[in-house]
Design an enzyme around this catalytic site. Structure first.
Site, PDB file in Angstrom:
ATOM      1  N   MET A  93     -43.719  39.271 -10.064  1.00 40.79           N
ATOM      2  CA  MET A  93     -42.516  38.581 -10.519  1.00 40.79           C
ATOM      3  C   MET A  93     -41.306  39.502 -10.484  1.00 40.79           C
ATOM      4  SD  MET A  93     -41.934  36.870 -14.276  1.00 40.79           S
ATOM      5  CE  MET A  93     -42.023  38.434 -15.138  1.00 40.79           C
ATOM      6  N   SER A 138     -49.367  42.522 -10.267  1.00 43.84           N
ATOM      7  CA  SER A 138     -49.039  41.599 -11.337  1.00 43.84           C
ATOM      8  C   SER A 138     -49.441  40.184 -10.924  1.00 43.84           C
ATOM      9  CB  SER A 138     -47.556  41.716 -11.693  1.00 43.84           C
ATOM     10  OG  SER A 138     -47.284  41.133 -12.945  1.00 43.84           O
ATOM     11  N   GLN A 139     -48.524  39.191 -10.984  1.00 43.40           N
ATOM     12  CA  GLN A 139     -48.922  37.813 -10.710  1.00 43.40           C
ATOM     13  C   GLN A 139     -49.425  37.617  -9.286  1.00 43.40           C
ATOM     14  OE1 GLN A 139     -45.354  35.544 -11.591  1.00 43.40           O
ATOM     15  NE2 GLN A 139     -44.588  35.714  -9.503  1.00 43.40           N
ATOM     16  N   ASP A 151     -49.564  48.526 -21.500  1.00 41.73           N
ATOM     17  CA  ASP A 151     -48.784  47.438 -20.906  1.00 41.73           C
ATOM     18  C   ASP A 151     -48.039  46.649 -21.975  1.00 41.73           C
ATOM     19  OD1 ASP A 151     -47.874  45.253 -19.316  1.00 41.73           O
ATOM     20  OD2 ASP A 151     -49.545  45.586 -17.947  1.00 41.73           O
ATOM     21  N   HIS A 162     -46.668  48.622 -17.611  1.00 41.12           N
ATOM     22  CA  HIS A 162     -46.953  47.720 -16.508  1.00 41.12           C
ATOM     23  C   HIS A 162     -46.497  48.278 -15.161  1.00 41.12           C
ATOM     24  CE1 HIS A 162     -48.127  43.822 -14.995  1.00 41.12           C
ATOM     25  NE2 HIS A 162     -46.943  43.617 -14.463  1.00 41.12           N
TER      26      HIS A 162
END
Length: 298
Positions: free
Chosen positions: A31, A105-106, A224, A280
């Site tokens: 993202m 991530s996503q 995170d 993250h």
């Protein structure tokens, strides 16, 4: 002459094997990022190419340009994104014999959706770097330069993540799992609940395709602050009905009810759990080269 021909044939076979092209790599960004940002995915692509000579690396661009790619990470239905990627990879001749996937991530759960729904061409290893495989419940901050999109995302999630038009539009709502409203999540979530086989009907193809991976590598960031809970990166989540107690992967319904082949894969040594001390996606080039490159060089 016959013996000489055999020797030449054997030498040619050995030379071909020695110089066979390495397994291609496909990257899906997270993202607020894009395929080709020289400070993120562009740098990762270069790092892979430097450490695996002659490798073909495709960093996925969802849209017609970098700006559209970044915006689509917030506002393009994930199911449509996965369909686009299925078609794109199927039509790429460089990937015909299979590839390794690495998601950030996503992008990690999106690549998993590719494996479960399409997988033609077949993925060999899936490396998930900070992926939210059980979704998220919380939106503490937003990366990237586009503060407007971040703010829009927050406001829409506050309105109601499971409202039909928000589900159909907002990417982050499509992997939002509310532990206080699991029935609503299972009924109305249009992406994550589906790929985690939580919609009431078991999709055996999802199970078979995921189990076809050689390895699924799950990287969790120990500090995170972006992913809530961070244990989602290892298929853990909040215990049902509250948002304090964390349960591990093997305590979840997905594992215990065999909604996905996590138990089978774990017992076969197909799942590697890795951790990085930090926030993250905060890792060094040295860590990436020593820890991740070996999975991509197989």
């Amino acid at each position: 002459m016959f013996k000489l021909s055999l020797c030449l044939f054997a030498a040619l076979c050995c030379a071909t094997a020695a110089y066979a092209a390495p397994t291609p790599v496909v990257i899906w960004h997270g993202m607020g990022d894009s395929c080709c940002n020289p400070l993120s995915m562009g740098a990762i692509k270069k790092l892979i190419e430097q450490n695996i000579p002659n490798v073909y690396v495709l960093s996925l661009e969802i849209g017609n340009n970098v700006a559209e790619d970044e915006a689509n990470g917030f506002l393009k239905n994930v199911n449509k994104q996965v369909e686009m990627v299925c078609e794109k990879l199927a039509n790429d001749p460089n990937l015909a014999n299979g590839f390794h996937g690495i998601g950030f991530s996503q992008g990690s759960q999106f690549l998993r959706a590719y494996v479960q729904r399409c997988n033609k061409p077949a993925m060999k290893n899936l490396v998930s770097v900070g992926g939210q495989h059980q979704g998220v419940y919380g939106f503490p901050k937003c990366p990237g330069a586009n503060s407007t999109l971040c703010e829009v995302t927050r406001r829409l999630l506050n309105i109601g993540a499971y409202v039909d038009w928000i589900q159909a539009t907002l990417v982050q709502a499509e992997y939002w799992q509310d532990p206080f409203n699991l029935k609503e999540y299972e009924e109305k979530n249009i992406f994550l609940a589906d790929i985690n086989n939580q919609k009431g009907t078991i999709n055996q193809t999802y199970i078979d395709n995921l189990n076809s991976l050689n390895k699924m590598v799950l990287v969790k960031f120990t500090e995170d602050t972006m992913v809530q809970p961070r244990e989602s990166e290892w298929f853990g989540f909040y215990a049902p009905g509250q948002d304090k107690q964390i349960i591990s992967m093997n305590q979840t319904d997905i594992y215990q009810q065999n909604l996905l082949p996590l138990r089978t894969m774990e017992q076969a040594g197909k799942i590697d759990f890795l951790s990085v001390v930090g926030d993250h996606l905060r890792f060094t080039d040295a860590w990436f080269v020593s820890t991740i490159i070996p999975y991509l060089a197989q």
